[in-house]
Each structure stands twice: as C-alpha cells, then as structure tokens.
Design an enzyme around this catalytic site. Structure first.
Site, short mmCIF file in Angstrom:
data_model
loop_
_atom_site.label_atom_id
_atom_site.label_comp_id
_atom_site.label_asym_id
_atom_site.label_seq_id
_atom_site.Cartn_x
_atom_site.Cartn_y
_atom_site.Cartn_z
N CYS A 50 -16.17 0.01 2.80
CA CYS A 50 -15.73 -1.36 3.05
C CYS A 50 -14.67 -1.73 2.01
O CYS A 50 -14.85 -1.47 0.82
CB CYS A 50 -16.92 -2.32 2.94
N HIS A 87 -29.43 2.35 -4.53
CA HIS A 87 -28.68 1.94 -3.34
C HIS A 87 -27.36 2.70 -3.29
O HIS A 87 -26.71 2.89 -4.32
CB HIS A 87 -28.42 0.44 -3.36
N GLU A 120 -24.41 1.95 -2.45
CA GLU A 120 -23.26 1.24 -3.00
C GLU A 120 -23.25 1.31 -4.52
O GLU A 120 -22.20 1.49 -5.15
CB GLU A 120 -23.25 -0.22 -2.55
N THR A 169 -22.24 -5.86 -3.62
CA THR A 169 -21.70 -6.88 -2.72
C THR A 169 -22.75 -7.55 -1.85
O THR A 169 -22.45 -8.55 -1.19
CB THR A 169 -20.62 -6.29 -1.80
N CYS A 178 -19.90 -10.27 -1.21
CA CYS A 178 -18.89 -10.41 -0.17
C CYS A 178 -19.11 -11.68 0.66
O CYS A 178 -20.20 -12.26 0.69
CB CYS A 178 -18.88 -9.17 0.71
N SER A 217 -31.61 -1.88 4.51
CA SER A 217 -30.38 -2.69 4.46
C SER A 217 -30.57 -3.78 3.42
O SER A 217 -31.35 -4.72 3.62
CB SER A 217 -30.10 -3.30 5.84
N SER A 218 -29.82 -3.69 2.33
CA SER A 218 -29.98 -4.65 1.24
C SER A 218 -29.72 -6.08 1.71
O SER A 218 -30.50 -7.00 1.42
CB SER A 218 -29.02 -4.31 0.09
N ASN A 219 -28.65 -6.29 2.47
CA ASN A 219 -28.33 -7.67 2.86
C ASN A 219 -29.37 -8.23 3.82
O ASN A 219 -29.65 -9.43 3.80
CB ASN A 219 -26.91 -7.75 3.43
N SER A 274 -25.32 -5.35 9.29
CA SER A 274 -25.21 -4.06 9.97
C SER A 274 -26.00 -4.03 11.27
O SER A 274 -26.16 -2.96 11.87
CB SER A 274 -25.66 -2.93 9.04
#
Length: 338
Positions: free
Chosen positions: A125, A153, A155, A194, A224, A252-254, A297
C-alpha cells in the site's frame, strides 16, 4: 480537523423504537450500516495487481503472503490461478510473476528476488510505503526509531526490515511506552503501523512525547485515512447499537480494532465474523438495533451475506450512517500500466 483525503459528512440520525411484530410475523430489526466500510484504496490496488498480472502473464502468479488478510479474497484469487507462498524459496525459477502483499516486505525480500532475476510486482500500500520512507529518512539523520505497532504483524515486520537490525524498537502498548529504554544519547523519532486504534495510538504517543520531549513525529499521521474513517463510522453507530457485527478476518488488524472500538464506544456486544455463514442471526434475538461494518480487506459481498442471514430471521429496516466519503485511488505499478 477535516481530512484532506475525504469529504466529511455529518452522520444521519433517526430515532424511534421498532414496532412490535404481529403474531407469526418476523421481528423488525433496525440495522445501522457504517459508512465507509470494507475495501480501501490500498486493498483494491493490491487485488487488481494480482488480477492484472494473471491477465497479462497467465497462471500461475505467485503471491508472497496473503495479498490482504481475507480468506474469501485469497480463495477467489486462487481459483483464477494465484499461488500463495510464505517465502520466495517456495517459488520455482519459471519466470512467472511474484507479487508482494499489501502489508509491505523487508528490503531483503526484493533483494532476494533481484538476485534470482524474478519478475516481481510490489503491491505494498502506498501509505505503508510512506512509512517505510519515513523511517529511512529519520534513520539517515541518526535517529533511533520507536515503532508503535503489533509484534509479528506483516506490516511491522516489513517496516522494521527497512533498516539494519537494532535501528527500530517496537512499542506495542501504553505500558511499554512507559518503560521502553531506547539507546542512550541518541535522538529519537516515532512512527506507527497504519491500522492501529486511533485512540490507543494517541495515548501511546502522548506518553512517549512526555518522556522524550524532543522525539520527532511523522510529517503526517501514519494511521491511514481508511482506518481512521472506519473507526469514526463505528463510533457514530456504536452508542445506538445493541450488537455490532464486524465483517473481517481474525488476522486483520484493522478489523480487530473495529470490534474493540465498537465496545469502547458503547455497544454492549461486538462480534467479528469472516462471512455470513459464520454469523448466527439468533445473536440478534431481543435486540432492537444492530450495527454492521467491515474491515478494509473485506469485500461488500460478505456484508451482504450477513444481511441475508439476518433476513432469514428478521424484517430489516436499514439505515446508512456515513461519516466520510472516500474517493481515493492508487495507480498500479508501471509494469502493469499500458
């Protein structure tokens, strides 16, 4: 403060208790749909990179790590010819493309791909790439980096892998922020993953700035726009909801953060489900209002599955609560542009 990336709108508001159902009729259920929800620009770009590579080069196209953290997305791409691997040594030297996931990779990964003369496409990203450039810039000025994020993670692994080992110290929570001991006599800078909780990150940053007044901050917030907007939408509907359904993957962290945000914002119960078949609509029995959102996602088709599950048991009254309108797109890599 208004985001430069989105047009913010005041949440719609409506009130009133749902009427009692007639004998034998389905219970009426109010459904508050969080907006925005689901795919962000970075996820959309990453998926398109795999699809376009398949269209241009044919199967197989190899993908290092899940392109995004969603099994539905991964399995769909597998049916098209994508082959998912964890490391490059699992990929044969057959000249077929390899795609790096949206989460970003350590510098050692593209270096290995170049050494093997692989044709690779970087689906990182652009907002994650911005963080990568940021830590490089701070390191070039002699600063030690405190990275706020979750250990393990992808990222975080990718961001830490932009610099030599020992250049970055990970800070996972407020407790670690209070006790972290960076190298003595070295200037500091902080950056963040993010996809973190906005509120948690504010607390951690405040602690670090109190302890290290001269610590350098990002030129622009690293969490983000998509993470920020989706959490804001959940906060707008959570106080009105007795149950929050977050569509997303457990890795999925978010998505995980959205469930946490819902509970903190006043929703008595919040559940994370990967898709409709994983959701028991009986959880909404006796509930007047349900909130629904989806991680960045998770495609909208999975949200539709949850609604279909609810319709088997309830008569739905759906209201969209929009706190931001997103119109961001990211270009594909030059190798995939006509």
């Amino acid at each position: 403060m208004l985001s430069t990336e989105t047009d913010l709108a005041r949440p719609a508001v409506s009130g009133g208790d749902p009427p009692r159902p007639a004998p034998g009729a389905k219970q009426r259920l109010k459904v508050l749909m969080a907006g925005p929800r689901g795919f962000c620009a970075g996820v959309d770009r990453a998926i398109k990179i795999v699809e376009e590579a398949l269209a241009r080069r044919g199967a197989p196209v190899y993908v290092r790590h899940e392109i995004v953290h969603n099994r539905f997305v991964v399995e769909r791409l597998e049916t098209l010819g994508a082959v998912f691997v964890e490391e490059l040594d699992e990929i044969p030297d057959n000249g077929q493309p390899v795609v790096f996931s949206a989460h970003g990779v350590p510098k050692s990964v593209p270096a290995e791909a170049r050494a093997r003369e692989m044709f690779f496409l970087d689906a990182t990203c652009p907002l994650v790439s911005k963080v990568h450039r940021e830590v490089e810039r701070h390191s070039a000025t002699g600063r030690h980096i405190l990275l706020i994020g979750h250990a393990g993670h992808p990222e975080v692994i990718g961001t830490m892998g932009q610099l030599p080992e020992g250049s970055v110290t990970l800070v996972e929570d407020a407790a670690q922020a209070r006790t972290v001991q960076p190298p003595a006599g070295v200037q500091l800078a902080f950056t963040t993953q993010t996809t973190l909780s906005v509120d948690d990150t504010i607390e951690i940053v405040s602690i670090l700035q109190d302890r290290f007044p001269d610590i350098a901050s990002p030129t622009k917030e690293d969490i983000c726009y998509a993470t920020t907007n989706r959490q804001a939408a959940v906060k707008a509907i959570a106080p009105r909801s007795e149950l929050m359904v977050v569509v997303g993957a457990p890795n999925s962290s978010n998505s995980v953060r959205l469930r946490e945000v819902a509970e903190r914002a006043g929703c008595p119960r919040a559940v994370l489900v990967q898709r409709g078949r994983d959701f028991d609509p009986a959880l909404a029995d006796g509930v007047a209002t349900v909130g629904i959102t989806a991680g960045a996602s998770a495609p909208e088709i999975l949200v539709d599955e949850v609604l279909d599950r609810l319709r088997t048991r309830f008569e739905l009254e759906i209201e969209e609560i929009v706190v931001a309108r997103e119109n961001i797109t990211f270009k594909l890599p030059a190798a995939l542009q006509d």
